[in-house]
Scaffold this motif. Structure first.
Motif: not given
Length: 188
Positions: A2-5, A7-8, A33, A35, A39, A43
């Protein structure tokens, strides 16, 4: 991912490449990131878990890209050449990831052992293409494991050469030279 992952993933690679594993912090990764720290911890429980994730995902992406390119080749020697070109292209396109891998190959920490296991899986993957080339009569029959390590090491050396001598050669020229030296040796 997903977008968050994503970015991380990208941010962790950048932070690890700049600060090294030991110098990197969860705060720095979260900040890079964009975030919240909560957050990030939602994850991933630890920096070690993030490192493990970027190695697993990074190696998956490499394998996927290689398989996409190799599908188009019908000749085993052309597959080996394409594998070399893709690996070098990936190093150039993902310099920070390569830097993280190279910096963590040695040592006995869990992350370093896991990284070496991932590299071993990749070398096993190279062996499959070498075996195919041997069966097709394009290369002489020999110790395919040693050959795979030799190709991997030669590719890493060529990548270092290219990173130091940036923009002096194009990738096709480097791959052609590399394959010539691998297949024909350097003997006069």
């Amino acid at each position: 991912m997903n977008k968050t992952k994503i970015s991380i993933f990208e941010s962790a690679i950048k932070v690890f490449s700049i600060s090294g594993y030991d110098g990197a912090t969860m705060d720095e990764i979260a900040s890079e990131a964009g975030v919240a720290k909560g957050t990030l911890y939602y994850h991933f429980k630890s920096k070690e878990e993030i490192f493990k994730y970027i190695i697993e995902e990074g190696m998956k992406l490499i394998k996927i890209r290689i398989e996409e390119v190799l599908k188009r080749e019908d000749n085993s020697i052309l597959k080996l050449k394409a594998l070399c070109k893709v690996q070098l292209s990936l190093v150039y396109d993902n310099r920070d990831f390569f830097k993280v891998i190279m910096s963590q190959l040695w040592g006995q920490e869990a992350r370093q052992l896991q990284l070496r296991d991932s590299i071993q899986q990749y070398i096993d993957y190279i062996e499959e293409y070498l075996e195919e080339a041997m069966n097709d009569g394009f290369i002489k029959i020999g110790e395919k494991s040693f050959m795979a390590y030799t190709i991997f090491g030669t590719l890493c050396s060529a990548a270092v050469y290219e990173l130091i001598n940036e923009d002096k050669n194009n990738i096709d020229e480097v791959v052609d030279n590399l394959m010539n030296y691998i297949l024909r040796g350097i003997e006069a």
